[in-house]
Design a protein around this motif. Structure first.
Motif, PDB file in Angstrom:
ATOM      1  N   THR A 182      25.295  -2.004 -19.067  1.00 38.33           N
ATOM      2  CA  THR A 182      26.608  -2.655 -18.947  1.00 38.33           C
ATOM      3  C   THR A 182      27.739  -1.667 -19.173  1.00 38.33           C
ATOM      4  OG1 THR A 182      26.699  -3.229 -21.286  1.00 38.33           O
ATOM      5  CG2 THR A 182      25.708  -4.860 -19.788  1.00 38.33           C
ATOM      6  N   LEU A 183      27.430  -0.499 -19.708  1.00 39.21           N
ATOM      7  CA  LEU A 183      28.394   0.538 -20.087  1.00 39.21           C
ATOM      8  C   LEU A 183      29.241   0.113 -21.278  1.00 39.21           C
ATOM      9  CD1 LEU A 183      29.412   1.940 -16.584  1.00 39.21           C
ATOM     10  CD2 LEU A 183      27.466   2.525 -18.057  1.00 39.21           C
ATOM     11  N   LEU A 184      28.870  -0.985 -21.913  1.00 41.88           N
ATOM     12  CA  LEU A 184      29.447  -1.391 -23.198  1.00 41.88           C
ATOM     13  C   LEU A 184      28.392  -1.031 -24.231  1.00 41.88           C
ATOM     14  CD1 LEU A 184      30.898  -4.828 -22.112  1.00 41.88           C
ATOM     15  CD2 LEU A 184      32.173  -2.741 -22.589  1.00 41.88           C
ATOM     16  N   ASP A 185      28.461   0.213 -24.734  1.00 44.68           N
ATOM     17  CA  ASP A 185      27.367   0.770 -25.526  1.00 44.68           C
ATOM     18  C   ASP A 185      27.826   1.677 -26.667  1.00 44.68           C
ATOM     19  OD1 ASP A 185      28.201   3.065 -24.193  1.00 44.68           O
ATOM     20  OD2 ASP A 185      26.462   3.126 -22.870  1.00 44.68           O
ATOM     21  N   CYS A 186      28.940   1.327 -27.301  1.00 41.47           N
ATOM     22  CA  CYS A 186      29.422   2.105 -28.458  1.00 41.47           C
ATOM     23  C   CYS A 186      29.443   3.604 -28.144  1.00 41.47           C
ATOM     24  CB  CYS A 186      28.577   1.828 -29.694  1.00 41.47           C
ATOM     25  SG  CYS A 186      28.611   0.102 -30.229  1.00 41.47           S
ATOM     26  N   THR A 187      30.019   3.938 -26.988  1.00 38.58           N
ATOM     27  CA  THR A 187      30.105   5.332 -26.524  1.00 38.58           C
ATOM     28  C   THR A 187      28.714   5.977 -26.495  1.00 38.58           C
ATOM     29  OG1 THR A 187      32.271   5.407 -27.631  1.00 38.58           O
ATOM     30  CG2 THR A 187      31.446   7.460 -26.700  1.00 38.58           C
ATOM     31  N   SER A 188      27.857   5.416 -25.661  1.00 36.97           N
ATOM     32  CA  SER A 188      26.466   5.878 -25.520  1.00 36.97           C
ATOM     33  C   SER A 188      25.740   5.898 -26.863  1.00 36.97           C
ATOM     34  CB  SER A 188      26.404   7.254 -24.846  1.00 36.97           C
ATOM     35  OG  SER A 188      26.824   7.159 -23.512  1.00 36.97           O
ATOM     36  N   TRP A 189      25.992   4.866 -27.673  1.00 32.92           N
ATOM     37  CA  TRP A 189      25.345   4.655 -28.972  1.00 32.92           C
ATOM     38  C   TRP A 189      25.645   5.788 -29.964  1.00 32.92           C
ATOM     39  CZ3 TRP A 189      24.588  -0.187 -28.926  1.00 32.92           C
ATOM     40  CH2 TRP A 189      24.201  -0.823 -27.736  1.00 32.92           C
ATOM     41  N   SER A 190      26.797   6.425 -29.805  1.00 26.59           N
ATOM     42  CA  SER A 190      27.139   7.519 -30.713  1.00 26.59           C
ATOM     43  C   SER A 190      28.355   7.231 -31.590  1.00 26.59           C
ATOM     44  CB  SER A 190      27.413   8.800 -29.910  1.00 26.59           C
ATOM     45  OG  SER A 190      28.584   8.631 -29.113  1.00 26.59           O
ATOM     46  N   ASN A 191      29.005   6.059 -31.415  1.00 20.71           N
ATOM     47  CA  ASN A 191      30.249   5.791 -32.131  1.00 20.71           C
ATOM     48  C   ASN A 191      30.228   4.393 -32.725  1.00 20.71           C
ATOM     49  OD1 ASN A 191      32.845   5.397 -33.009  1.00 20.71           O
ATOM     50  ND2 ASN A 191      33.815   6.026 -31.105  1.00 20.71           N
ATOM     51  N   SER A 192      30.147   4.299 -34.030  1.00 24.34           N
ATOM     52  CA  SER A 192      30.175   2.989 -34.670  1.00 24.34           C
ATOM     53  C   SER A 192      31.540   2.663 -35.255  1.00 24.34           C
ATOM     54  CB  SER A 192      29.116   2.910 -35.772  1.00 24.34           C
ATOM     55  OG  SER A 192      29.416   3.841 -36.793  1.00 24.34           O
ATOM     56  N   ALA A 193      32.504   3.562 -35.098  1.00 27.08           N
ATOM     57  CA  ALA A 193      33.821   3.369 -35.701  1.00 27.08           C
ATOM     58  C   ALA A 193      34.683   2.365 -34.930  1.00 27.08           C
ATOM     59  CB  ALA A 193      34.550   4.700 -35.813  1.00 27.08           C
TER      60      ALA A 193
END
Length: 138
Positions: free
Chosen positions: A84-95
């Motif tokens: 979906t490209l909704l992926d917390c910046t390719s799973w690298s950003n939880s902020a």
């Protein structure tokens, strides 16, 4: 890594998509999927991503130890198995930002992409489950 927990053995892959890496590419194609409590999920792994036609035999609502689970799972994956490209910046950003989630209690396509409630995307700072499937050895 669920291996070793609850007596599980083998190699497991997460149902997670990011740009250029869709979740279905990692699962055991053509094979049935079974929950940790022994109940079937689908007869064929491709049944997971049939778009709006998806119907699981049982929701994926048990954890690696076979205990009931509630809430949501991170997926980044739509009902057709695509990122979906909704992926917390390719799973690298939880902020900040958000990601697609699925409802662990759903047996419809909402197991991988619940929309519109909760809002899609869900905040990356939230704590959610991951769906993991055993990868069969060649």
């Amino acid at each position: 890594a669920a291996a070793g927990i609850g007596g599980l053995t083998g190699t497991y892959v997460a149902w997670i998509s990011a740009e250029g890496d869709a979740a279905p590419g990692d699962i055991p194609a053509g094979k049935p999927l079974i929950r940790t409590d022994g109940m079937p999920i689908v007869a064929n792994a491709s049944d997971l991503y049939k778009g709006g036609m998806t119907m699981l035999m049982n929701p994926i609502d048990h954890d690696e130890e076979g205990n009931p689970a509630t809430g949501y799972a991170w997926t980044g994956t739509n009902q057709a198995g695509q990122a979906t490209l909704l992926d917390c910046t390719s799973w690298s950003n939880s902020a900040n930002g958000g990601a697609t989630v699925g409802s662990v209690s759903s047996a419809t396509f909402e197991w991988t992409n619940i929309f519109p409630n909760p809002p899609d995307p869900l905040a990356c700072s939230a704590m959610n489950h991951l769906y993991c499937f055993r990868k069969l050895e060649p």
